[in-house]
Scaffold this active site. Structure first.
Site, PDB file in Angstrom:
ATOM      1  N   GLN A   1     -17.676  -6.574  -1.236  1.00 40.02           N
ATOM      2  CA  GLN A   1     -16.749  -7.390  -2.023  1.00 40.02           C
ATOM      3  C   GLN A   1     -16.359  -8.684  -1.299  1.00 40.02           C
ATOM      4  O   GLN A   1     -15.494  -9.419  -1.772  1.00 40.02           O
ATOM      5  CB  GLN A   1     -15.530  -6.583  -2.440  1.00 40.02           C
TER       6      GLN A   1
ATOM      7  N   HIS B   1       0.844  -1.203   0.000  1.00 38.88           N
ATOM      8  CA  HIS B   1       0.000   0.000   0.000  1.00 38.88           C
ATOM      9  C   HIS B   1       0.880   1.254   0.000  1.00 38.88           C
ATOM     10  O   HIS B   1       0.599   2.222  -0.722  1.00 38.88           O
ATOM     11  CB  HIS B   1      -0.873   0.039   1.256  1.00 38.88           C
TER      12      HIS B   1
HETATM   13  P1  AMP Z   1      -6.434  -3.913  -0.422  1.00 40.63           P
HETATM   14  O1  AMP Z   1      -6.266  -3.107   0.831  1.00 40.63           O
HETATM   15  O2  AMP Z   1      -5.968  -5.326  -0.286  1.00 40.63           O
HETATM   16  O3  AMP Z   1      -7.803  -3.760  -1.035  1.00 40.63           O
HETATM   17  O4  AMP Z   1      -5.441  -3.277  -1.488  1.00 40.63           O
HETATM   18  C1  AMP Z   1      -5.473  -1.916  -1.796  1.00 40.63           C
HETATM   19  C2  AMP Z   1      -4.554  -1.661  -2.951  1.00 40.63           C
HETATM   20  O5  AMP Z   1      -3.237  -2.057  -2.623  1.00 40.63           O
HETATM   21  C3  AMP Z   1      -4.949  -2.425  -4.218  1.00 40.63           C
HETATM   22  O6  AMP Z   1      -4.751  -1.590  -5.351  1.00 40.63           O
HETATM   23  C4  AMP Z   1      -3.971  -3.567  -4.209  1.00 40.63           C
HETATM   24  O7  AMP Z   1      -3.706  -4.080  -5.504  1.00 40.63           O
HETATM   25  C5  AMP Z   1      -2.744  -2.892  -3.648  1.00 40.63           C
HETATM   26  N1  AMP Z   1      -1.818  -3.887  -3.114  1.00 40.63           N
HETATM   27  C6  AMP Z   1      -2.103  -4.878  -2.234  1.00 40.63           C
HETATM   28  N2  AMP Z   1      -1.007  -5.645  -2.038  1.00 40.63           N
HETATM   29  C7  AMP Z   1      -0.033  -5.121  -2.824  1.00 40.63           C
HETATM   30  C8  AMP Z   1       1.329  -5.462  -3.060  1.00 40.63           C
HETATM   31  N3  AMP Z   1       1.911  -6.494  -2.474  1.00 40.63           N
HETATM   32  N4  AMP Z   1       2.036  -4.688  -3.931  1.00 40.63           N
HETATM   33  C9  AMP Z   1       1.471  -3.630  -4.543  1.00 40.63           C
HETATM   34  N5  AMP Z   1       0.191  -3.262  -4.354  1.00 40.63           N
HETATM   35  C10 AMP Z   1      -0.551  -3.991  -3.508  1.00 40.63           C
END
Ligand code: AMP
Length: 361
Positions: free
Chosen positions: A83, A59
């Site tokens: 979701q 993030h």
């Molecule tokens: P989430 O909180 O899991 O919904 O993720 C929020 C954002 O962070 C989304 O755009 C994810 O694709 C991105 N994200 C989650 N894990 C990673 C990672 N390891 N590397 C890069 N972006 C990430």
């Protein structure tokens, strides 16, 4: 969630800040609109980084990229129930507000000290579900009635097949967030590659004046496991085996790099690696082993996520997969099984196979 209403009444004026920082905490749509309006007039660019909190380096890498290219970065922290499927981990999803706030304040200081950034973290948007679904939350069931954005067929493939309400929930909440914050740019991680395809479709098909920026997957240094808020569920035993998915995808990538173009050879390399690791683990016995199921391994078109029989080297492809790490069968005395007692954990990952002739794009 009930206390969230009280919080938004007392603190929803948009003047709250994260401790020892200039980062505003915005909890209502009207507070975001009040904050946003002057930046429209002074033509300062605003970026949005949507997250569900439980922040990690992945993030933070999106926020760093956003701050390099925009005057203001808004980070949304919202665990969107729409979701999550009815049998998924909404109730136990990690909520770590204090740690998230500290991580954002620390990162904001880092951004201020680094002379290469256009902007910093200006605001956090942390709404309640009542605020995000003013007509009432429609529910998590497949046949729930309500106002939804659906992006098909891409949202029905791969992750959408295993999680039928997932992309409907993502597209709907992103449409809401985009309309609330009105960002010029939004930042998403390649980690969730199918999500990036869905969001690009959403922006294109609904004529949203937004640029979608996709940032590389942040990985654990020691073994390449993609960082994920859900990794906390694993516990050390399963964490040690969790890179199996990335290693399988890398084996397929090696096959492609070595000249293979057909599905059977490219994906066969991934399948063999996963099967070998599973056999090794099974032989260890219940006190030591880790069990997992491969949900899917895919070789897909980068624009549509439709499965490919042969990769067109001019266009490349997307290798992706999902693996379900099953609960530890026979825990050792005092063994740390992970957050929430170590439930099944679905891990996803992907590798982009680059197109060879795409440099002039
Ligand atoms: P989430 O909180 O899991 O919904 O993720 C929020 C954002 O962070 C989304 O755009 C994810 O694709 C991105 N994200 C989650 N894990 C990673 C990672 N390891 N590397 C890069 N972006 C990430």
């Amino acid at each position: 969630m009930a206390s969230g209403c009280a919080a938004s009444a007392s603190r929803g004026n948009g003047l709250e800040k994260l401790p020892n920082s200039s980062i505003r905490v915005l909890r209502t749509v009207s507070a975001v609109r009040r904050w946003r309006r002057p930046h429209l007039l002074d033509q300062r660019s605003v970026a949005l980084v949507p997250t569900m909190g439980a922040l990690h380096e992945g993030h933070l890498s999106l926020i760093r990229a956003a701050a390099r290219e925009n005057h203001h970065v808004v980070v949304s922290l919202y665990v969107n129930p729409a979701q999550f499927g009815v049998r998924e981990d909404l109730a136990s999803y990690p909520v770590t507000w204090d740690a998230d706030a500290e991580a954002l304040v620390r990162l904001d200081r880092e951004l201020a000290d680094d002379g290469h950034n256009l902007g910093r973290i200006s605001a956090v948007f942390a709404p309640t579900t009542a605020e995000m679904y003013p007509g009432g939350f429609p529910g998590q069931e497949v046949d729930s009635k309500g106002s939804f954005v659906t992006i098909t067929p891409v949202g029905e493939l791969l992750e959408g097949r295993s999680r039928p309400t997932f992309f409907r929930g993502v597209a709907t909440v992103c449409m809401k967030l985009f309309n609330i914050v009105q960002p010029e740019r939004v930042y998403f991680g390649q980690k969730d590659v199918q999500q990036t395809v869905v969001i690009k479709r959403l922006v294109r098909d609904f004529m949203l004046p937004i640029e979608v920026v996709v940032c590389p997957t942040a990985r654990a240094e020691e073994d390449g496991l993609a960082l994920s808020s859900r990794n906390v569920y694993l516990g050390p035993r399963r964490r040690a085996v969790a890179p199996v998915l990335y290693n399988a995808l890398r084996a397929a990538e090696d096959a492609y790099t070595g000249g293979a173009r057909d599905r059977a050879t490219v994906l066969g390399a991934a399948e063999s690696l996963a099967a070998r690791v599973l056999a090794e683990q099974t032989a260890l016995g219940p006190e030591k082993r880790v069990r997992f199921e491969v949900d899917y391994l895919s070789l897909a078109d980068p624009d549509t996520m439709e499965e490919l029989e042969v990769v067109d080297p001019a266009k490349g492809g997307i290798l992706s997969g999902a693996v379900k790490m099953l609960p530890v069968e026979a825990p050792g005395e005092g063994e740390d099984l992970g957050h929430s007692g170590g439930p099944p954990v679905r891990l996803i990952d992907n590798i982009i196979l680059p197109g060879i002739e795409t440099k002039s794009d």
